[in-house]
Each structure stands twice: as structure tokens, then as C-alpha cells.
Design an enzyme around this catalytic site. Structure first.
Site, PDB file in Angstrom:
ATOM      1  N   SER A 619       0.850  -1.184   0.000  1.00 20.82           N
ATOM      2  CA  SER A 619       0.000   0.000   0.000  1.00 20.82           C
ATOM      3  C   SER A 619       0.895   1.246   0.000  1.00 20.82           C
ATOM      4  O   SER A 619       1.676   1.432  -0.948  1.00 20.82           O
ATOM      5  CB  SER A 619      -0.965  -0.041   1.187  1.00 20.82           C
ATOM      6  OG  SER A 619      -2.034   0.845   1.001  1.00 20.82           O
ATOM      7  N   ASP A 694      -8.688  -4.629  -6.930  1.00 24.87           N
ATOM      8  CA  ASP A 694      -8.446  -3.682  -5.840  1.00 24.87           C
ATOM      9  C   ASP A 694      -9.339  -2.457  -6.019  1.00 24.87           C
ATOM     10  O   ASP A 694      -9.277  -1.767  -7.037  1.00 24.87           O
ATOM     11  CB  ASP A 694      -6.970  -3.270  -5.853  1.00 24.87           C
ATOM     12  CG  ASP A 694      -6.532  -2.595  -4.556  1.00 24.87           C
ATOM     13  OD1 ASP A 694      -7.389  -1.962  -3.903  1.00 24.87           O
ATOM     14  OD2 ASP A 694      -5.342  -2.691  -4.215  1.00 24.87           O
ATOM     15  N   HIS A 726      -7.385  -5.355  -2.207  1.00 24.90           N
ATOM     16  CA  HIS A 726      -6.189  -4.786  -1.594  1.00 24.90           C
ATOM     17  C   HIS A 726      -5.529  -5.763  -0.616  1.00 24.90           C
ATOM     18  O   HIS A 726      -4.373  -5.600  -0.262  1.00 24.90           O
ATOM     19  CB  HIS A 726      -6.573  -3.502  -0.862  1.00 24.90           C
ATOM     20  CG  HIS A 726      -5.442  -2.557  -0.624  1.00 24.90           C
ATOM     21  ND1 HIS A 726      -4.618  -2.099  -1.619  1.00 24.90           N
ATOM     22  CD2 HIS A 726      -4.992  -1.966   0.516  1.00 24.90           C
ATOM     23  CE1 HIS A 726      -3.716  -1.277  -1.124  1.00 24.90           C
ATOM     24  NE2 HIS A 726      -3.910  -1.184   0.172  1.00 24.90           N
TER      25      HIS A 726
END
Length: 754
Positions: A619, A694, A726
């Protein structure tokens, strides 16, 4: 981009704190899995069941009458499936109250339910993920596979009248007489028994108008998942309405293994319009609807909503688009008229950090968390005046509870150790003195019953996964909720003999600021040099380095012959406003510099192979991996970027503008912060990993950098996961992900060869 705790999918989190409650002395739920054979940890075992962390109870609660302690317990044969268990304090017995498998309809969750779970970071969980006690303590409201069920303690189970499946955020009223939930973009409410709930908000022709829900950015970036709030006497409900028709549409292609589904998702990218949010107060039958005056400016954030204990006042936290001013509005629920009770203003080159550490008291005062003196501390607002309750160069990490009758306040904070928060008690009449209630060297978190009489503490240490116990107001352990002791049949017990302890220290940043690091090494052999696997997150609102349990994944990496290393750069959590402000309009700068300081320190250690230091992040951490390779070619042997943001204009308004400002006004800030401009400078091996469905860091972030590097003939590798969001998690897919990473390191001369 709330920190993904390594992301929850990777099991590297040091400690997950859940609300806890009361059990009788000597009672504990214990793991029943048979001990495994000792040996080196493999990625297959790390992600298999039973979890090496042991039992991980969630949502521990006390029944309103105080008799039962309930919690969600995961199964030994399926670590992601949770059932509802209860402990009868009169009989001293545990029993499963609701078996999620027996009640499962097998119904697939709707897309709205799936996305709500993604926002809550529980998208990988199955079975029962939430529940709520009835006020009479005779039954529990339990959603199972989207169906709303009332499970009685007598073993009876019935479906809530009028529900069809797919209801969102069901909530019982405080008195237990009514229930409300969201369905088909409307709020429904009605009696708990007898008749079915009815829609109490209008049917909107515009499909982009929602009642009773929290908008996307509230869930993703403000930690607010509710869109309606019962008054204490159930005579009114405060209800959010949002219109997202002005929000840009992202056609999200959820690319799966056997096909692609497309979703037109309203996604407010940085610099573009947000949803327009309004607030109403409505009777539980839909009558007497009045609109709350939130001010003339519509481009604001609805941050928090609370009723006063007596239900006569509604308090609303309103934040400006720039996230530099938060107004506490005092609202008359009968007329909707509001006035500003007080305003919280961010320091220069900083922002408002929203908090849930506040409490409205029966005497009309307010306990409030603020960073106004440069560190997060507690204050009291009474009769229009402020008094500071805690102070010093440390932070309050949570308001735990308040005993109003006894004049006591309980909090968690870093007063003794920034790497190991403790729980403290304070006399409201003598706020200068704190009494520590927990043990040093452990990472502690806590919650409390409403009356402030029973503490529920969760803690972990280097070799001990999370434990939970109840304590009295002096901190004395009265009983284990889950001792989770690593012994006997505990899943991690066979690996305890080879467990390698974490070491801690500080490294100076370029300006001399001490940066905390954590390192785990294999047993060091004289003259031998070891490769290093560094993990980073790097972004705001996160702290990676703590003295809690580092997780089995870190130990598996060490078992492969690596040194495992992490450092908290400037901008990370729990070090105060100045430390965090280093990232203001400057993402991809000082945090990259601080990570390099860690790498340079490692290279000076005699036991480190200076040519084999790799860097890994997910991330924001994935974004960091790319920026680190761009900024310092040759400094790292390889980099791994999982689900990276590559262009901040593609990320959402609330998170991105909080730290980088408006891209329309500050284009140069964004161009410098983005990861695309300098891809041509990357000369070290890079592995890009992304889930192809995602919805948080949308897949276009990956495709943008992939296309850019291909056009520049810059070599890189990639691994894409069809159908995954994600998280990219699951017993086998997580194993595949990490085995892919370490094969990549071996292939590029940065690995251990194991």
C-alpha cells in the site's frame, strides 16, 4: 488509506486490540489443536489453520445484565471462520451460542456488503463478524451470511421480521425496543418483535442518493462506518443522507480468473468533488423529519455524530475540506438549529487527526483528545472552559473509560515507552498524577464497561501473541478471557525454542531526530554475513516498530536465513505533531531519506551482507519501495512493491488532500510526490504485485507504472492476482505471494538461497 497492518492479510501485525469484557476467575478458552512437529517455519504453515497466533477472540462484550461474557471465536480448522461463544458467569461454563455453519444459508454477500467489509478490514472473515446484545440480555442480534437473526440464550433462533438478506449496519436501539438497518439505499426501522420494519426515509429517484449509510471516504479514511444514530430513549434517529451524483465514476474492472466484472464505482479522486452530505433527525416511524443546520458551506466532512447522555442535544463534528478546522456543533434535535460549541484548529503545516477518544459526561462536560500542545493529550471542556488533563512529550493512544461517580478516568498512552503503550488511571480532581496499571515491556490496549468499573486488557510481547484478561480498577488480573499461553497444544509452542527475539534501538535521521528500529536476526555465526529483508510502511497514522508480538511471518523470514528489519521514519504515528508534519506536502521525501538511514546503518554492521539488503512494502509501503529505488539507485539489492499508489491524483480526496493539499492549487507538490516521473532512474530489481480487483488502490496505479516502465525499456517483474482486492490473502494465495517474493530475491542475487 488507514494503515493496513500488513496489512491484515500478512499477519505481521504486532497486536490487534478488540473490545473485551468480563469472565470469572480461572476461566479461559484454550486452543485445542494438536502440537505440530518442531522445525523451521514455512510460509505454508504460517498461513494455514490453526493460526500460529493462537485463538484470536473478537468483539468481546458483556451482556447488559452482566451475567454473560460473549465473544467471536475463530475455529481451529478454519482460522477465518468465527462463531459466537458465551461464558455464563453463574455456572462458570463456556458454550457455543451460535454456530455459523449450522445457520449459514450459503447466500453470497452483495457487492455492498463485500465493500463494507473491505472498508472495515474484515473482508477475509467468514461466519459471524458482528453481533449486538438485546437490552433484556435474553437474545443476541446476529447477522449470518447477510441474514438478520435473533438468537436466544435458550437456543431459539428466528429471522428478524421483514428482512430479505443484504441489510447493512443493523442496530438495536439503546432500550432494545427497536431495530434499524439500511436496505436499498433507505433506512428501515421498527419494533424488534411483532411487526416488520418499514422504510422511514424517502425513496429517491436518483440512484446516487443514500440514506443511513456512511459515504466511501467516511468509511475508508475517517473510521466512521455508521450513517444513523439512535437517541438514548429511541424517540429519534439522526440519519445521514448523501448524494454522490457529482462524484466522478471509476469503471473498476474486477479481473477474475474466469472472467471480468466491471463496476461503475463513485470514487472521489483528489481534487474532485466529494459527495454532498446532510444530516436529519427523524422519528422511528419516519415522522417529524427535520434537517440539521451544518452551515452554508456544503463542501465539508461529517466527521462524528453523538447524542448527549440525556438525549436533549445532538453533537456533530464538522470538518472543513482542507481538514485544518473541526467545529463541534451543538444541535437542537427538535428544530435542527445549530451553534458552534468550540473549534479545534490544526497546527501550521499539520492537519486534524480525527479521534474516537472523547466522552460526553452526564454533568454536561466533555473529555476530549487534542494535539493542541504538539502531542495527543486529554482535556476537559466544562462550563465553557478548558483544562488539560494529561501533558508531556508523549501521546494518549486511547481514552479507555470514565468512572463518573468515582471521578476516575482511564487511558492508554506512551508515557513510559513509545514502543509499548500502557494503561493508566487518573483522578479527575488531581489530573497531574497517572497510576500505571499494566506491565512494562508489553504492548497494552484496553476497553472498559460503561460504568468504568471493569477493565478489559489485551496485551502481547515479543514471544507471546495477544492475551486478554479482565482487571479491576487497580489493574489486578481477575481472570483470563484468553490466556493464549504459548505452551502445550498452542500452535506456536513447537516453534518457541527456535523463536528469535526482536532487538530495538535508534538511528539518527539527517536532522538528528532519533528513529526507532526493530531487528530480528538468525543465530549469528562468527564471520558470516546475512541478507536483510526490510519491511516498511512509511506513511502517516502508522507505527510499525513496537515491542509486541512480531508475528510468525517475521520468524519464517528469519528461519530462511534473513535478518528482518524495520524502522519508523519521520511522519509515522505516536511521536507528536512535529514528527508527523515532516510529510506535509512532502510525501516521498523525508520518509525515503529515513529508510536510507536505516539501510546505511545496516551496511556498517559486521554481520550484514551489504550487497543483499532488500526492501518490501504494501500500500503506502509499496509506493515507498518504488520511491526508494528511484531516489537511491544501488542502495538496495531489490525492491518489492505490493498494491502501490503510483499517482496520488488517483487516490481519494480525504486521505490525499489531508497531506498533499489540493492538486489543482499545488500541482508541483503532486508531481514531486508521485512515483511515475522518475521510473527511468530505477536500476535495481523491482517486483510489482497487485490485486486485479483492488477497489482501494485501484489497479490503474499498477497499470500506469507498468506501461511507463515498459515505454522506457526499464526492466521489472510483476505478479498479478485475479479477483483479489487490496488484501490478497488466503491460506494458499498468501503462501504463493511470499514464495514468489523470495524466489524473486534469490533470482536477483538478494536472497539467502533457502
Amino acid at each position: 488509506m488507514r494503515h493496513f497492518r500488513l496489512l491484515a492479510a500478512c499477519a505481521l501485525s504486532s497486536l490487534a486490540i478488540a473490545p473485551l469484557a468480563h469472565a470469572q476467575q480461572g476461566q479461559s478458552m484454550t486452543a485445542t489443536a494438536a502440537p505440530a512437529e518442531a522445525g523451521a517455519l514455512t510460509f505454508e504453515r504460517v498461513f494455514a489453520s490453526p493460526s500460529l497466533n493462537g485463538l484470536a477472540p473478537r468483539a468481546v462484550k458483556l451482556s447488559p445484565d452482566g451475567r454473560y461474557l460473549t465473544l467471536l471465536r475463530n475455529r481451529a480448522d478454519d482460522r477465518e471462520r468465527y462463531d459466537l461463544w458465551g461464558f455464563d458467569r453463574q455456572t462458570g461454563e463456556w458454550k457455543m451460542l451460535v454456530d455459523s455453519l449450522k445457520l449459514s444459508s450459503g447466500r453470497q454477500l452483495t457487492e455492498a456488503e463485500k465493500m463494507q467489509r473491505e472498508r472495515q478490514r474484515i473482508g477475509d472473515l467468514k461466519g459471524i463478524v458482528s453481533y449486538e446484545w438485546s437490552a433484556d440480555s435474553k437474545s443476541v442480534l446476529v447477522p449470518v451470511d447477510g441474514d438478520l437473526l435473533l438468537a436466544g440464550l435458550d437456543g431459539s433462533v428466528r429471522k428478524v421480521e421483514g428482512t430479505k438478506g443484504g441489510e447493512l449496519t443493523p442496530k438495536l436501539g439503546p432500550k432494545g425496543e427497536h431495530i434499524a438497518f439500511v436496505r436499498d439505499r433507505r433506512l428501515w426501522a421498527g419494533p424488534v418483535t411483532g411487526t416488520a420494519a418499514v422504510a422511514i426515509t424517502p425513496e429517491e429517484a436518483n440512484a446516487d442518493v443514500h440514506w443511513g449509510e456512511a459515504e466511501f471516504v467516511a468509511q475508508e479514511e475517517m473510521n466512521r462506518f455508521n450513517g444513523f444514530w439512535w437517541s438514548p430513549d429511541e424517540s429519534r434517529i439522526a440519519v445521514e443522507r448523501f448524494d454522490e451524483s457529482m462524484v466522478g465514476v471509476v469503471t473498476r474492472a474486477a479481473i477474475g480468473a474466469e472472467g471480468t466484472k466491471t463496476f461503475d464505482q463513485r470514487y472521489p479522486a483528489a481534487g474532485t468533488p466529494n459527495a454532498e452530505v446532510s444530516l436529519y433527525v427523524i422519528g422511528p416511524d419516519g415522522s417529524n423529519r427535520v434537517q440539521v443546520d451544518l452551515g452554508a458551506n456544503k463542501d465539508i466532512y461529517l466527521a462524528r455524530v453523538d447524542w448527549a447522555p440525556d438525549g436533549k442535544t445532538l453533537y456533530v463534528q464538522r470538518m472543513n475540506r482542507e481538514q485544518t478546522v473541526l467545529d463541534m456543533l451543538k444541535v437542537d434535535p427538535v428544530t435542527g438549529k445549530s451553534s458552534v460549541l468550540f473549534s479545534e484548529k490544526a497546527a501550521a503545516k499539520h492537519w486534524i487527526d480525527l479521534s474516537d477518544s472523547y466522552r460526553f459526561l452526564a454533568d454536561g462536560s466533555l473529555i476530549w483528545w487534542s494535539q493542541r500542545d504538539g502531542f495527543g493529550h486529554l482535556y476537559r471542556f466544562k462550563n465553557g472552559k478548558w483544562s488539560q488533563l494529561t501533558k508531556g512529550e508523549w501521546v494518549v493512544t486511547g481514552l479507555v473509560g470514565v468512572d463518573e461517580k468515582g471521578g476516575k478516568l482511564y487511558l492508554a498512552g506512551t508515557k513510559d515507552d513509545v514502543l509499548a503503550p500502557q494503561v493508566y488511571a487518573m483522578d479527575l480532581k488531581a489530573p497531574g498524577k497517572l497510576t500505571r496499571l499494566t506491565e512494562l515491556g508489553w504492548v497494552n490496549g484496553a476497553s472498559m464497561d460503561k460504568s468504568g468499573q471493569t477493565l478489559m486488557i489485551t496485551r502481547s510481547s515479543d514471544a507471546q501473541p495477544a492475551q486478554s484478561y479482565i482487571a479491576d480498577t487497580a489493574g489486578k488480573n481477575l481472570a483470563w478471557i484468553e490466556e493464549n499461553k504459548v505452551a502445550g497444544s498452542h500452535p506456536y509452542a513447537p516453534y518457541l525454542a527456535s523463536h528469535r527475539p526482536a532487538q530495538f534501538g535508534t538511528i539518527p535521521a539527517a536532522d538528528g531526530t532519533p528513529l526507532h528500529y526493530m531487528m530480528i536476526t538468525p543465530p549469528l555465526e562468527p564471520g558470516k554475513k546475512y541478507p536483510v529483508f526490510t519491511y516498511h510502511y512509511g506513511g502517516p497514522t502508522a507505527q510499525v516498530v513496537t515491542k509486541g508480538f512480531q508475528g510468525a511471518l517475521a520468524q519464517a523470514i528469519v528461519d530462511k536465513g534473513y535478518i528482518y528489519f524495520a524502522i519508523d521514519n519521520r511522519g509515522s504515528e505516536n511521536r507528536g505533531v512535529k514528527f508527523a508534519s515532516a510529510l506535509h506536502h512532502a510525501m516521498g521525501s523525508v520518509e525515503v531519506e529515513d529508510q536510507l538511514a536505516g539501510a546505511n546503518w545496516l551496511k556498517k554492521q559486521a554481520f550484514v551482507d551489504a550487497d543483499k539488503i532488500s526492501t518490501f512494502g504494501w500500500s503506502y509501503g509499496g509506493y515507498m519501495s518504488i520511491k526508494m529505488l528511484e531516489a537511491n539507485p544501488g542502495a538496495y539489492a531489490a525492491g518489492i512493491a505490493v498494491a502501490p499508489v503510483t499517482k496520488w491524483q488517483m487516490y481519494d480526496t480525504t486521505y490525499t488532500e489531508r497531506y498533499l493539499g489540493d492538486p489543482g492549487k499545488l500541482p508541483e507538490v503532486y508531481e514531486k510526490a508521485n512515483a511515475l516521473a522518475d521510473t527511468g532512474k530505477i536500476s535495481d530489481p523491482l517486483l510489482i504485485i497487485h490485486g486485479m480487483a483492488d477497489d482501494n488502490v485501484v489497479f490503474e496505479n499498477a497499470s500506469a507504472i507498468i506501461a511507463k516502465m515498459q515505454a522506457e525499456a526499464v526492466p521489472f517483474e510483476m505478479m498479478l492476482y485475479p479477483g483479489y482486492t487490496h488484501r490478497i490473502s488466503g491460506p494458499k494465495v498468501s503462501q504463493h505471494l511470499y514464495e514468489t517474493i523470495f524466489r524473486f530475491l534469490d533470482r536477483n542475487g538478494a536472497g539467502s538461497g533457502k
